[in-house]
Design an enzyme around this catalytic site. Structure first.
Site, PDB file in Angstrom:
ATOM      1  N   GLU A 196     -15.421  -1.523   7.142  1.00  0.00           N
ATOM      2  CA  GLU A 196     -15.344  -1.737   8.448  1.00  0.00           C
ATOM      3  C   GLU A 196     -15.761  -3.453   8.640  1.00  0.00           C
ATOM      4  O   GLU A 196     -15.168  -4.141   9.519  1.00  0.00           O
ATOM      5  CB  GLU A 196     -16.492  -1.213   9.359  1.00  0.00           C
ATOM      6  CG  GLU A 196     -15.797   0.185   9.762  1.00  0.00           C
ATOM      7  CD  GLU A 196     -16.162   1.277   8.594  1.00  0.00           C
ATOM      8  OE1 GLU A 196     -16.657   0.946   7.785  1.00  0.00           O
ATOM      9  OE2 GLU A 196     -16.047   2.351   9.309  1.00  0.00           O
ATOM     10  N   GLU A 205     -17.009   8.669   7.168  1.00  0.00           N
ATOM     11  CA  GLU A 205     -17.746   9.246   8.089  1.00  0.00           C
ATOM     12  C   GLU A 205     -17.604  10.668   8.254  1.00  0.00           C
ATOM     13  O   GLU A 205     -18.325  11.601   8.508  1.00  0.00           O
ATOM     14  CB  GLU A 205     -17.694   8.321   9.376  1.00  0.00           C
ATOM     15  CG  GLU A 205     -18.281   7.077   9.080  1.00  0.00           C
ATOM     16  CD  GLU A 205     -18.045   6.129  10.286  1.00  0.00           C
ATOM     17  OE1 GLU A 205     -16.860   5.809  10.689  1.00  0.00           O
ATOM     18  OE2 GLU A 205     -18.958   5.541  10.941  1.00  0.00           O
TER      19      GLU A 205
HETATM   20  C1  3H9 Z   1     -13.085   2.329  11.262  1.00  0.00           C
HETATM   21  O1  3H9 Z   1     -12.890   3.538  10.663  1.00  0.00           O
HETATM   22  C2  3H9 Z   1     -14.109   2.600  12.167  1.00  0.00           C
HETATM   23  C3  3H9 Z   1     -14.895   3.737  11.978  1.00  0.00           C
HETATM   24  O2  3H9 Z   1     -16.086   3.646  11.727  1.00  0.00           O
HETATM   25  C4  3H9 Z   1     -14.838   4.538  13.183  1.00  0.00           C
HETATM   26  C5  3H9 Z   1     -15.233   3.959  14.681  1.00  0.00           C
HETATM   27  C6  3H9 Z   1     -15.198   4.962  15.634  1.00  0.00           C
HETATM   28  N1  3H9 Z   1      -5.306   2.166  11.035  1.00  0.00           N
HETATM   29  O3  3H9 Z   1      -2.095  -1.216   3.430  1.00  0.00           O
HETATM   30  P1  3H9 Z   1      -0.918  -0.538   3.319  1.00  0.00           P
HETATM   31  C7  3H9 Z   1      -1.235   0.956   7.968  1.00  0.00           C
HETATM   32  S1  3H9 Z   1     -12.251   1.053  10.910  1.00  0.00           S
HETATM   33  C8  3H9 Z   1      -3.692   1.953  11.495  1.00  0.00           C
HETATM   34  O4  3H9 Z   1       0.286  -1.404   3.389  1.00  0.00           O
HETATM   35  P2  3H9 Z   1      -1.825   0.582   0.984  1.00  0.00           P
HETATM   36  C9  3H9 Z   1      -0.644  -0.342   7.614  1.00  0.00           C
HETATM   37  O5  3H9 Z   1      -0.953  -1.183   8.712  1.00  0.00           O
HETATM   38  C10 3H9 Z   1     -10.953   1.351   9.589  1.00  0.00           C
HETATM   39  N2  3H9 Z   1      -2.881   1.558  10.433  1.00  0.00           N
HETATM   40  O6  3H9 Z   1      -1.228   0.610   2.275  1.00  0.00           O
HETATM   41  C11 3H9 Z   1       0.715  -0.096   6.927  1.00  0.00           C
HETATM   42  O7  3H9 Z   1       1.378  -0.040   8.117  1.00  0.00           O
HETATM   43  P3  3H9 Z   1       2.926  -0.488   7.912  1.00  0.00           P
HETATM   44  C12 3H9 Z   1     -11.605   1.453   8.537  1.00  0.00           C
HETATM   45  C13 3H9 Z   1      -3.461   1.640   9.131  1.00  0.00           C
HETATM   46  O8  3H9 Z   1      -1.269   1.658   0.062  1.00  0.00           O
HETATM   47  C14 3H9 Z   1       0.638   1.223   6.394  1.00  0.00           C
HETATM   48  O9  3H9 Z   1      -0.453   1.920   7.164  1.00  0.00           O
HETATM   49  N3  3H9 Z   1     -10.468   1.652   7.344  1.00  0.00           N
HETATM   50  C15 3H9 Z   1      -4.512   2.032   8.654  1.00  0.00           C
HETATM   51  O10 3H9 Z   1      -1.523  -0.834  -0.103  1.00  0.00           O
HETATM   52  C16 3H9 Z   1       0.392   1.347   4.948  1.00  0.00           C
HETATM   53  O11 3H9 Z   1      -0.826   0.355   4.518  1.00  0.00           O
HETATM   54  C17 3H9 Z   1      -9.835   0.414   6.846  1.00  0.00           C
HETATM   55  O12 3H9 Z   1     -10.353  -0.645   7.195  1.00  0.00           O
HETATM   56  C18 3H9 Z   1      -5.504   2.223   9.726  1.00  0.00           C
HETATM   57  N4  3H9 Z   1      -6.913   2.434   9.245  1.00  0.00           N
HETATM   58  O13 3H9 Z   1      -3.294   0.538   1.318  1.00  0.00           O
HETATM   59  C19 3H9 Z   1      -8.833   0.690   5.833  1.00  0.00           C
HETATM   60  N5  3H9 Z   1      -4.605   1.768   7.346  1.00  0.00           N
HETATM   61  O14 3H9 Z   1       3.714   0.124   6.915  1.00  0.00           O
HETATM   62  C20 3H9 Z   1      -7.673  -0.180   6.059  1.00  0.00           C
HETATM   63  C21 3H9 Z   1      -3.364   1.299   6.994  1.00  0.00           C
HETATM   64  O15 3H9 Z   1       3.712  -0.556   9.378  1.00  0.00           O
HETATM   65  N6  3H9 Z   1      -6.604  -0.075   5.352  1.00  0.00           N
HETATM   66  N7  3H9 Z   1      -2.539   1.536   8.033  1.00  0.00           N
HETATM   67  O16 3H9 Z   1       2.611  -2.247   7.713  1.00  0.00           O
HETATM   68  C22 3H9 Z   1      -6.543  -0.088   3.810  1.00  0.00           C
HETATM   69  O17 3H9 Z   1      -7.469  -0.622   3.346  1.00  0.00           O
HETATM   70  C23 3H9 Z   1      -5.202   0.017   3.237  1.00  0.00           C
HETATM   71  O18 3H9 Z   1      -4.327   0.417   4.049  1.00  0.00           O
HETATM   72  C24 3H9 Z   1      -5.172   1.304   2.266  1.00  0.00           C
HETATM   73  C25 3H9 Z   1      -3.822   1.689   1.841  1.00  0.00           C
HETATM   74  C26 3H9 Z   1      -6.024   1.108   1.179  1.00  0.00           C
HETATM   75  C27 3H9 Z   1      -5.579   2.578   3.121  1.00  0.00           C
END
Ligand code: 3H9
Length: 707
Positions: A129, A109
């Site tokens: 999302e 976004e």
């Molecule tokens: C959104 O954006 C809404 C919008 O429309 C705005 C509205 C106003 N936040 O997965 P990993 C942490 S909704 C906080 O092991 P990888 C995760 O918990 C969001 N923390 O790494 C972990 O912590 P820990 C939309 C986050 O390399 C660490 O980072 N976005 C977030 O296997 C490493 O993560 C998503 O849904 C976050 N957004 O994969 C994306 N993301 O080490 C969600 C990660 O303490 N994330 N963490 O356990 C992912 O899909 C994967 O984390 C990503 C990396 C592919 C990015």
């Protein structure tokens, strides 16, 4: 600017770098930092264009998911992203967003509010999302259809699946794929567009389509969602919000999106899915095994037993690039196993999952053998022979003789004690359980069973290996059935009791599918083979406590040779497409058997069916947790979501119980205890937490448990 956002200059191009490791989430401070940098840039006449980039391994992976809990609990939060996005878009100097890693959710976004987007070829963009039970909440559903077209935006926002840079380029989401250094490429691009009118995404309406074409696109999207994402609120809301983009002004569309976003965010589904997101990541954290624990490098492996499980496990290893010896006792069994593997690969090629070349490469990693020759070189052996202690011990004795010291000796047992197997060797520290779920090459769950003597190094290696294999590894303790199957027993027991008490076979299955389960409890018995449970029950009959009611109808079906799908008859009958058809013969037989047993059948509601089946899981889960065979309630949830088709939007059985309220669950379990006897005695932990007004989630956090 602040610690999270830096502003630098490359001559006439300003560079804003977001540095919020690990994934540059838009945590409080990040939007403010970008906004502050834009203010400085606006005042600097030497700046002609702006590059916005992420430091570290990725561009922005989204909003900070941890913040959502604060929003729903009414805690104060920042102004939100929308004003910042308008500020970027309305700026007089072109903003070029440079993407590597993942531009997800709020990250995409943010990128779409820029005037141009460039990306390295390995970058991915997406609006994931819905996987968190929400929709894009910072105009994603309004800007994405303007860039990519309505159909692509619908696909991306309803499935949540990301796309790669090349595809994003094709659909107009990005403007250039950069070869080589991203920042340098972005700065070059910035100089090319500096001084020219900067396109604002929100003013681009050419891809929004016309009303009559769109009607068909939206109705087909709604049909797909109803079929493939049954019962989920967010995908439906995403469609409504994108439809608003096609029917309203940008500003009105954003308001519609906000309303739907907030509704989704406050839903039980979203809270559950966010719980799943964090639980999946927490599962790999084991209190007494720090991240730095040394691991054993697994460069080659062997599997003993080429049956259904052994063959599947062999494929999993080969798929991950690990050469594997596949051993069987006789040529015929080995040939059968290899033929199944070959046909599974052929099916994958036919379905377009991978190319023939990739399939051949995988198959060629498998070396069939009838002897233990070559086992002395492998780093890991997974035993998957017939489920019998004597045979397993024999195999492990042999493994101890042939394998090098330091090799991991794993058993794929689903019921037998790892400690007893380990005791048959002189290196119990290297013995561990790796319980795959059938079909092993498909199911994501891997229960990793810790024996009393299993070394930390071996556990850390297997947890890491689960990721390499594309599985979710969950560490469990060594009890009968481990975690998943120990809970599944009472669940299927209740399903059978309910049929015997008059609920009706189809009604029991339907109630649980309506609850959201991917699998019908009775039909799944037919699929796995009713004879499997029947044989185990006969073997363990001596352990049954006298006076405790046992279901019997399924055993009677087996006595009649109705083993399920393999005999085209079980609880259901089956046509040549393996479709389950209600069978009046079974209805009649069950009625006759229960009458003879003195059971008076009654009308049973769908609510009672789900309460009894799901609370049977929960009550057993509570015992497992208290006895320390699972580390956390959320680990049990992850097991059920990945191994048993429990609906993710309900968060797993333990989370579901927490959302219902443990007092209410305890009262219902106590009621069943009074009505149905000992099998329903409330677990002490359930009773205690209910009395204290606490949740299972708190138990893991506050008291901790040991596996
Ligand atoms: C959104 O954006 C809404 C919008 O429309 C705005 C509205 C106003 N936040 O997965 P990993 C942490 S909704 C906080 O092991 P990888 C995760 O918990 C969001 N923390 O790494 C972990 O912590 P820990 C939309 C986050 O390399 C660490 O980072 N976005 C977030 O296997 C490493 O993560 C998503 O849904 C976050 N957004 O994969 C994306 N993301 O080490 C969600 C990660 O303490 N994330 N963490 O356990 C992912 O899909 C994967 O984390 C990503 C990396 C592919 C990015």
């Amino acid at each position: 600017m602040n610690d999270l956002v830096q502003l630098t200059k490359e001559y006439d191009v300003a560079v804003i770098t977001i540095n919020n490791p690990p994934v540059n989430a838009l945590s409080p401070g990040v939007p403010e930092g970008i906004s502050g940098a834009l203010d400085r840039i606006a005042k600097d006449d030497s700046v002609k264009a702006v590059v916005l980039i992420g430091g570290g391994r990725t561009f922005v992976a989204g909003a900070d998911i941890k913040e959502f809990g604060k929003m729903t609990s009414g805690k104060p939060r920042g102004a939100g992203l929308l004003p910042l996005l308008l500020k970027i878009e309305d700026g007089s100097k072109p903003v070029i967003v440079a993407i590597h890693g993942t531009a997800f959710g709020g990250g995409l976004e943010l990128a779409m509010a820029g005037h141009y987007r460039v990306a390295v070829s390995s970058a991915q963009v997406g609006q994931p999302e819905v996987k968190l039970g929400i929709i894009p909440g910072a105009a994603g559903t309004q800007r994405l259809p303007r860039l990519a077209g309505v159909a692509k935006a619908l696909e991306m926002c309803t499935t949540g699946n990301p796309i790669k840079a090349e595809e994003a380029l094709k659909f107009g989401i990005i403007d250039r794929v950069i070869e080589g250094d991203l920042l340098a490429g972005a700065v070059t691009f910035a100089r090319e567009v500096a001084g020219k009118p900067a396109p604002k995404t929100r003013e681009r309406n050419e891809k929004l389509g016309n009303a009559s074409d769109n009607a068909a696109v939206f109705s087909s999207a709604r049909e797909t969602v109803a079929k493939k994402q049954r019962g989920l609120l967010a995908p439906v809301a995403a469609i409504d919000s994108i439809e608003a983009a096609t029917k309203m002004s940008f500003e009105e569309g954003c308001q519609a999106e906000q309303k739907l976003f907030v509704e989704c965010l406050f839903s039980e589904q979203s809270k559950s899915l966010i719980h799943v997101f964090f639980s999946e990541r927490e599962v790999s954290k084991i209190p007494d095994i720090p991240k730095e624990t040394a691991t054993i490098s697994i460069k080659s492996a062997a599997v003993v037993g080429a049956g259904t499980m052994g063959g599947g496990i062999t494929m999993v290893l080969a798929n991950a690039g690990i050469p594997v010896l596949l051993k069987e006792a006789d040529q015929a069994a080995l040939d059968r196993g290899l033929a199944t593997i070959k046909s599974n690969y052929a099916n994958s090629v036919k379905r377009g999952r991978f190319s023939q070349e990739a399939a051949d490469e995988r198959f060629n990693r498998i070396t069939p053998t009838l002897s233990y020759d070559g086992f002395s070189n492998v780093d890991l052996v997974i035993e998957a022979v017939f489920e019998g202690m004597a045979l397993k011990k024999e195999v492990f004795k042999e493994l101890e003789r042939v394998c090098k010291p330091g090799a991991i000796l794993a058993s794929n047992t689903s019921t037998l004690g790892i400690d007893e197997i380990a005791a048959s060797t002189s290196r119990p520290g290297f013995v561990i359980g790796t319980h795959f779920f059938s079909p092993a090459n498909v199911m994501r769950l891997l229960e990793i069973v810790r024996g009393k003597a299993t070394s930390k190094e071996v556990i850390a290696t297997c947890m890491q290996l689960s990721k390499t294999l594309g599985k979710v590894g969950v560490l469990v303790g060594n009890c009968r059935g481990f975690v998943g199957n120990r809970m599944f027993g009472p669940y299927r027991r209740e399903a059978q009791f309910l049929v015997e008490e008059g609920a009706g076979i189809e009604a029991v299955d339907k109630a649980l599918v309506d609850f959201g389960n991917a699998m019908r409890p009775l039909a799944v018995g037919d699929l796995a083979g009713l004879d499997v449970g029947w044989r185990i029950r006969k073997e363990y009959r001596h352990l049954e406590v006298p006076g405790i009611r046992q279901p019997f109808a399924e055993d009677r079906l087996c006595e009649l040779g109705r083993f399920g799908q393999k005999t085209e008859a079980g609880w259901y009958k089956y046509d040549d497409q393996r479709r389950a058809i209600p069978d009046p013969v079974v209805h009649e037989l069950v009625r006759k058997w229960v009458t003879e047993a003195g059971i008076v059948q009654r009308k049973i509601s769908a609510e009672e069916i789900t309460d009894r089946c799901i609370y049977a899981l929960v009550n057993e889960g509570a015992r497992i947790l208290e006895e320390g065979y699972a580390l956390r309630a959320s680990d049990i949830d992850i097991i059920y979501l990945n191994g048993y088709g429990f609906p993710a939007h309900r968060g797993g059985p333990m989370w579901y119980a927490d959302t219902v309220g443990l007092k209410k669950v305890f009262d219902r379990v106590s009621e069943f205890h009074r009505q149905h006897g000992e099998t329903w005695r409330p677990a002490p932990l359930l009773k205690r937490l209910a009395e204290q007004g606490k949740t299972f989630a708190q138990f893991g956090k506050e008291e901790g448990a040991a596996v």
